[in-house]
Design a protein around this motif. Structure first.
Motif, PDB file in Angstrom:
ATOM      1  N   THR A   1      35.365  24.964 133.595  1.00  0.00           N
ATOM      2  CA  THR A   1      36.739  24.819 134.090  1.00  0.00           C
ATOM      3  C   THR A   1      37.342  23.481 133.681  1.00  0.00           C
ATOM      4  O   THR A   1      38.567  23.343 133.638  1.00  0.00           O
ATOM      5  CB  THR A   1      36.806  24.978 135.624  1.00  0.00           C
ATOM      6  OG1 THR A   1      35.880  24.088 136.248  1.00  0.00           O
ATOM      7  CG2 THR A   1      36.469  26.406 136.029  1.00  0.00           C
ATOM      8  N   ASN A   2      36.512  22.496 133.388  1.00  0.00           N
ATOM      9  CA  ASN A   2      37.053  21.243 132.846  1.00  0.00           C
ATOM     10  C   ASN A   2      37.636  21.459 131.450  1.00  0.00           C
ATOM     11  O   ASN A   2      38.584  20.777 131.054  1.00  0.00           O
ATOM     12  CB  ASN A   2      35.996  20.142 132.832  1.00  0.00           C
ATOM     13  CG  ASN A   2      34.667  20.557 132.253  1.00  0.00           C
ATOM     14  OD1 ASN A   2      34.182  21.647 132.497  1.00  0.00           O
ATOM     15  ND2 ASN A   2      34.050  19.674 131.493  1.00  0.00           N
ATOM     16  N   LEU A   3      37.115  22.432 130.705  1.00  0.00           N
ATOM     17  CA  LEU A   3      37.698  22.773 129.404  1.00  0.00           C
ATOM     18  C   LEU A   3      38.900  23.698 129.585  1.00  0.00           C
ATOM     19  O   LEU A   3      39.837  23.679 128.790  1.00  0.00           O
ATOM     20  CB  LEU A   3      36.655  23.431 128.504  1.00  0.00           C
ATOM     21  CG  LEU A   3      37.071  23.682 127.049  1.00  0.00           C
ATOM     22  CD1 LEU A   3      37.414  22.362 126.348  1.00  0.00           C
ATOM     23  CD2 LEU A   3      35.979  24.416 126.289  1.00  0.00           C
ATOM     24  N   ASP A   4      38.893  24.519 130.644  1.00  0.00           N
ATOM     25  CA  ASP A   4      40.063  25.357 130.941  1.00  0.00           C
ATOM     26  C   ASP A   4      41.318  24.496 131.094  1.00  0.00           C
ATOM     27  O   ASP A   4      42.390  24.846 130.603  1.00  0.00           O
ATOM     28  CB  ASP A   4      39.848  26.136 132.246  1.00  0.00           C
ATOM     29  CG  ASP A   4      38.896  27.307 132.096  1.00  0.00           C
ATOM     30  OD1 ASP A   4      38.800  27.855 130.980  1.00  0.00           O
ATOM     31  OD2 ASP A   4      38.262  27.682 133.089  1.00  0.00           O
ATOM     32  N   VAL A   5      41.175  23.385 131.806  1.00  0.00           N
ATOM     33  CA  VAL A   5      42.349  22.576 132.146  1.00  0.00           C
ATOM     34  C   VAL A   5      42.595  21.432 131.170  1.00  0.00           C
ATOM     35  O   VAL A   5      43.591  20.720 131.288  1.00  0.00           O
ATOM     36  CB  VAL A   5      42.214  21.995 133.571  1.00  0.00           C
ATOM     37  CG1 VAL A   5      42.020  23.104 134.584  1.00  0.00           C
ATOM     38  CG2 VAL A   5      41.064  20.985 133.663  1.00  0.00           C
ATOM     39  N   ALA A   6      41.694  21.240 130.218  1.00  0.00           N
ATOM     40  CA  ALA A   6      41.782  20.079 129.327  1.00  0.00           C
ATOM     41  C   ALA A   6      43.044  20.117 128.468  1.00  0.00           C
ATOM     42  O   ALA A   6      43.411  21.161 127.932  1.00  0.00           O
ATOM     43  CB  ALA A   6      40.551  20.025 128.422  1.00  0.00           C
ATOM     44  N   PRO A   7      43.719  18.986 128.321  1.00  0.00           N
ATOM     45  CA  PRO A   7      44.869  18.924 127.403  1.00  0.00           C
ATOM     46  C   PRO A   7      44.405  18.987 125.956  1.00  0.00           C
ATOM     47  O   PRO A   7      43.289  18.592 125.627  1.00  0.00           O
ATOM     48  CB  PRO A   7      45.496  17.565 127.724  1.00  0.00           C
ATOM     49  CG  PRO A   7      44.372  16.743 128.274  1.00  0.00           C
ATOM     50  CD  PRO A   7      43.463  17.697 128.984  1.00  0.00           C
TER      51      PRO A   7
ATOM     52  N   TYR B   1      35.940  13.294 126.425  1.00  0.00           N
ATOM     53  CA  TYR B   1      37.124  12.451 126.265  1.00  0.00           C
ATOM     54  C   TYR B   1      38.368  13.211 126.732  1.00  0.00           C
ATOM     55  O   TYR B   1      39.260  12.651 127.370  1.00  0.00           O
ATOM     56  CB  TYR B   1      37.262  12.053 124.796  1.00  0.00           C
ATOM     57  CG  TYR B   1      38.419  11.122 124.500  1.00  0.00           C
ATOM     58  CD1 TYR B   1      38.305   9.763 124.734  1.00  0.00           C
ATOM     59  CD2 TYR B   1      39.616  11.606 123.984  1.00  0.00           C
ATOM     60  CE1 TYR B   1      39.361   8.897 124.462  1.00  0.00           C
ATOM     61  CE2 TYR B   1      40.670  10.753 123.708  1.00  0.00           C
ATOM     62  CZ  TYR B   1      40.539   9.402 123.949  1.00  0.00           C
ATOM     63  OH  TYR B   1      41.582   8.558 123.683  1.00  0.00           O
ATOM     64  N   TYR B   2      38.419  14.507 126.413  1.00  0.00           N
ATOM     65  CA  TYR B   2      39.528  15.352 126.848  1.00  0.00           C
ATOM     66  C   TYR B   2      39.170  16.214 128.057  1.00  0.00           C
ATOM     67  O   TYR B   2      40.049  16.616 128.812  1.00  0.00           O
ATOM     68  CB  TYR B   2      39.968  16.269 125.712  1.00  0.00           C
ATOM     69  CG  TYR B   2      40.773  15.591 124.643  1.00  0.00           C
ATOM     70  CD1 TYR B   2      42.059  15.121 124.891  1.00  0.00           C
ATOM     71  CD2 TYR B   2      40.246  15.402 123.371  1.00  0.00           C
ATOM     72  CE1 TYR B   2      42.800  14.484 123.904  1.00  0.00           C
ATOM     73  CE2 TYR B   2      40.982  14.769 122.375  1.00  0.00           C
ATOM     74  CZ  TYR B   2      42.250  14.315 122.646  1.00  0.00           C
ATOM     75  OH  TYR B   2      42.973  13.688 121.679  1.00  0.00           O
ATOM     76  N   ALA B   3      37.886  16.543 128.208  1.00  0.00           N
ATOM     77  CA  ALA B   3      37.459  17.460 129.273  1.00  0.00           C
ATOM     78  C   ALA B   3      36.334  16.852 130.097  1.00  0.00           C
ATOM     79  O   ALA B   3      35.215  17.386 130.136  1.00  0.00           O
ATOM     80  CB  ALA B   3      37.025  18.784 128.656  1.00  0.00           C
ATOM     81  N   PRO B   4      36.578  15.716 130.767  1.00  0.00           N
ATOM     82  CA  PRO B   4      35.528  15.117 131.593  1.00  0.00           C
ATOM     83  C   PRO B   4      35.124  16.051 132.730  1.00  0.00           C
ATOM     84  O   PRO B   4      35.920  16.868 133.195  1.00  0.00           O
ATOM     85  CB  PRO B   4      36.187  13.843 132.125  1.00  0.00           C
ATOM     86  CG  PRO B   4      37.650  14.106 132.070  1.00  0.00           C
ATOM     87  CD  PRO B   4      37.859  14.987 130.872  1.00  0.00           C
TER      88      PRO B   4
ATOM     89  N   LYS C   1      33.605  24.436 142.721  1.00  0.00           N
ATOM     90  CA  LYS C   1      32.408  25.275 142.746  1.00  0.00           C
ATOM     91  C   LYS C   1      31.840  25.535 141.359  1.00  0.00           C
ATOM     92  O   LYS C   1      30.964  26.392 141.184  1.00  0.00           O
ATOM     93  CB  LYS C   1      32.718  26.599 143.447  1.00  0.00           C
ATOM     94  CG  LYS C   1      33.063  26.431 144.919  1.00  0.00           C
ATOM     95  CD  LYS C   1      33.300  27.769 145.594  1.00  0.00           C
ATOM     96  CE  LYS C   1      33.622  27.579 147.076  1.00  0.00           C
ATOM     97  NZ  LYS C   1      33.854  28.872 147.762  1.00  0.00           N
ATOM     98  N   ASP C   2      32.316  24.798 140.389  1.00  0.00           N
ATOM     99  CA  ASP C   2      31.859  24.993 139.012  1.00  0.00           C
ATOM    100  C   ASP C   2      30.553  24.224 138.771  1.00  0.00           C
ATOM    101  O   ASP C   2      30.138  23.408 139.600  1.00  0.00           O
ATOM    102  CB  ASP C   2      32.949  24.518 138.051  1.00  0.00           C
ATOM    103  CG  ASP C   2      32.753  25.037 136.638  1.00  0.00           C
ATOM    104  OD1 ASP C   2      31.884  25.904 136.427  1.00  0.00           O
ATOM    105  OD2 ASP C   2      33.457  24.569 135.734  1.00  0.00           O
ATOM    106  N   ASN C   3      29.934  24.486 137.630  1.00  0.00           N
ATOM    107  CA  ASN C   3      28.683  23.815 137.290  1.00  0.00           C
ATOM    108  C   ASN C   3      28.675  23.421 135.812  1.00  0.00           C
ATOM    109  O   ASN C   3      27.884  23.936 135.020  1.00  0.00           O
ATOM    110  CB  ASN C   3      27.481  24.722 137.595  1.00  0.00           C
ATOM    111  CG  ASN C   3      26.161  24.015 137.366  1.00  0.00           C
ATOM    112  OD1 ASN C   3      26.038  22.820 137.630  1.00  0.00           O
ATOM    113  ND2 ASN C   3      25.168  24.727 136.865  1.00  0.00           N
ATOM    114  N   PRO C   4      29.566  22.507 135.410  1.00  0.00           N
ATOM    115  CA  PRO C   4      29.566  22.069 134.008  1.00  0.00           C
ATOM    116  C   PRO C   4      28.467  21.051 133.760  1.00  0.00           C
ATOM    117  O   PRO C   4      27.810  20.584 134.691  1.00  0.00           O
ATOM    118  CB  PRO C   4      30.944  21.427 133.856  1.00  0.00           C
ATOM    119  CG  PRO C   4      31.196  20.830 135.211  1.00  0.00           C
ATOM    120  CD  PRO C   4      30.588  21.798 136.206  1.00  0.00           C
ATOM    121  N   GLY C   5      28.281  20.701 132.500  1.00  0.00           N
ATOM    122  CA  GLY C   5      27.321  19.667 132.152  1.00  0.00           C
ATOM    123  C   GLY C   5      26.106  20.223 131.443  1.00  0.00           C
ATOM    124  O   GLY C   5      26.092  21.360 130.967  1.00  0.00           O
ATOM    125  N   THR C   6      25.062  19.413 131.378  1.00  0.00           N
ATOM    126  CA  THR C   6      23.832  19.807 130.692  1.00  0.00           C
ATOM    127  C   THR C   6      23.116  20.872 131.512  1.00  0.00           C
ATOM    128  O   THR C   6      22.765  20.644 132.669  1.00  0.00           O
ATOM    129  CB  THR C   6      22.917  18.590 130.484  1.00  0.00           C
ATOM    130  OG1 THR C   6      23.634  17.566 129.800  1.00  0.00           O
ATOM    131  CG2 THR C   6      21.691  18.971 129.672  1.00  0.00           C
TER     132      THR C   6
END
Length: 376
Positions: free
Chosen positions: A102-108, A15-18, A25-30
Motif C-alpha cells: 500500500t505504500n506503493l499504491d499511494v506513492a507519487p 525514496y518515493y514509497a517509504p 494493517k499492511d505488511n510491507p518490507g523484507t
C-alpha cells in the motif's frame, strides 16, 4: 563490474514509497532473506509466486520485488503450498523477497495509480488524491550565520534532510543583513567583547524541513554553528506541503464519451471489463484506483467524478454507485495494478543506468483464475 546492493535498491524504492506510507494493517518490507549483498539480477512482479521464484533461480536473481506481500496474517505453520514452497525455494537459493504494497499504491510518481494513469494515456489538467492517507507537516527554519560559514552550514542542513521541496533538493534562500549582540559575563563569544555591544554583517539562511528531520537539522545546526548561542527560528507552515493517498481524480483536458472511455480501458489494459452505470456522452472527471477500489466509491462520488476505473467491485458496491450516478468500470485487480511493474522497472533502470544490475519485469505469470478454467 558495478552492481547495486540490495539495500541501495530498497532505498531507491523507499525514496518515493517509504514504509511509513503503508496503511495500518499492511505488511510491507523484507518478507524473506536479508538486505545484504550485491544484485546482478532483480525481478519485479505483482506477486512472489513459486513461478516467479523459479524464474529467479533460473536467471540467478538475488532479489525479488513484489507488490503483494507473501505474508499478511500471522503464520502458525508453513503447510500452505503456495507460501511454503515460496519460502523454501527462496531461502534455499539465498533470494531476498521485498514487498512494497500500500505504500506503493499511494506513492507519487512511481506508484500504482500514476502508472495506471500513464498506461491509459488520458490527458488530465491536474491530478489529486481521492483519499489522503498520510500527511507530513513542514516547517521553515531560519538561522543567522556569518558569510564565511554560510556554505558549510547549508551543507550541514541539506545532509540532515533539510532543503527538500518536491523533486528538488538543496533548496534555500539567503539575504544579507546586519545583526547586533552584546556578550554578557560568563559567555565565551566567537566574535566581540564581554559587555560591549557589537554589530556584524550576517546572512539570514532559510529553508524548509519536514517534521521527520526537524530535530536532526536543529541538532546539527547547534553542533556545527560557530556561535556559542546561534539565533534560529522555526515556523510551522499552515498548509502541509506533502500529502499522499489512495486513488487519483482529475479533470480531462477534453471530455470524451462513455464508449470511448470503455474502449480505452479495454485496449490499453488488455482486459475485458465489467461495467455499471448509465452511459454518458460527456465524461469530464475520472477517478482511478488500481487494485481493489470499492471502498472509495463515496470519495469518487464526492469528488464529482463521472466515471471510476478500478477492480474487484462487488455487486452491492456497483448498485450503490449506479444509484448515485457514478459510472464504474471494473477492469480487474491484476490488470489495473500490472502497469506499476513496468513503471518501477523503468524507474530503477534509470536510477541505476551507470551500473550493471538488471531489472526484469515479470508480468506474464498465469492468472490463478482464468474464466471457467483454473491452474490451481
Amino acid at each position: 563490474m558495478r552492481l547495486a546492493t540490495k539495500k541501495d535498491i530498497i532505498n531507491a524504492i523507499e525514496y518515493y514509497a517509504p514504509q511509513k506510507y503503508a496503511l495500518s494493517k499492511d505488511n510491507p518490507g523484507t518478507q524473506i532473506g536479508e538486505l545484504i549483498g550485491n544484485v546482478s539480477n532483480c525481478i519485479v512482479a505483482l506477486d512472489a509466486t513459486e513461478e516467479v521464484v523459479d524464474k529467479a533461480v533460473e536467471i540467478n536473481a538475488e532479489l525479488i520485488i513484489s507488490h503483494h506481500p507473501v505474508f499478511m496474517e500471522p503464520l502458525k505453520n508453513l503447510t500452505n503450498k503456495y507460501i511454503g514452497n515460496v519460502a523454501k525455494k527462496a531461502i534455499k537459493n539465498d533470494i531476498t523477497i521485498y514487498t512494497s504494497h500500500t505504500n506503493l499504491d499511494v506513492a507519487p510518481h512511481i506508484g500504482v495509480n500514476h502508472a495506471l494513469i500513464d498506461t491509459l494515456s488520458l490527458d488530465f489538467k491536474k491530478l489529486s488524491n481521492l483519499l489522503n492517507t498520510y500527511k507530513q507537516d513542514f516547517y521553515k527554519i531560519v538561522v543567522y550565520v556569518p558569510k564565511e560559514y554560510l556554505e558549510s552550514l547549508k551543507e550541514i542542513i541539506f545532509s540532515s534532510g533539510g532543503g527538500r521541496i518536491g523533486e528538488y533538493s538543496d533548496c534555500s534562500f539567503s539575504t544579507l543583513g546586519n545583526g547586533t549582540f552584546k556578550p554578557l559575563p560568563g559567555t565565551n563569544p566567537f566574535i566581540g567583547e564581554i559587555e560591549k555591544r557589537d554589530n556584524l554583517d550576517e546572512y539570514r539562511l532559510e529553508t524548509i524541513v519536514n517534521s521527520e528531520n526537524l530535530d536532526k537539522v536543529i541538532e546539527n545546526i547547534l553542533k556545527e554553528h560557530p556561535y556559542e548561542e546561534p539565533a534560529y527560528d522555526v515556523y510551522q507552515l499552515e498548509q502541509p506541503y506533502h500529502q499522499v493517498g489512495l486513488g487519483l481524480i482529475g479533470e480531462l483536458t477534453a471530455p470524451i464519451n462513455c464508449d470511448e472511455l470503455l474502449d480505452i480501458v479495454e485496449n490499453k489494459l488488455d482486459t475485458r471489463i465489467n461495467f455499471s452505470g448509465e452511459k454518458k456522452s460527456y465524461i469530464n472527471k475520472i477517478a482511478v484506483c488500481g487494485g481493489s477500489g470499492g471502498k472509495l466509491i463515496n470519495q469518487a462520488v464526492a469528488s464529482g467524478a463521472d466515471a471510476f476505473i478500478t477492480g474487484d467491485i462487488k455487486y452491492h458496491e456497483a448498485l450503490d454507485a449506479y444509484g448515485r450516478g457514478l459510472i464504474v468500470i471494473d477492469a480487474g485487480h491484476r490488470e489495473t495494478e500490472l502497469p506499476v511493474i513496468n513503471k518501477l522497472v523503468s524507474y530503477l533502470d534509470n536510477y541505476y543506468k551507470n551500473q550493471e544490475t538488471n531489472f526484469i519485469a515479470y508480468y506474464n505469470q498465469e492468472k490463478i483464475l482464468t474464466g471457467r478454467e483454473s491452474n490451481i
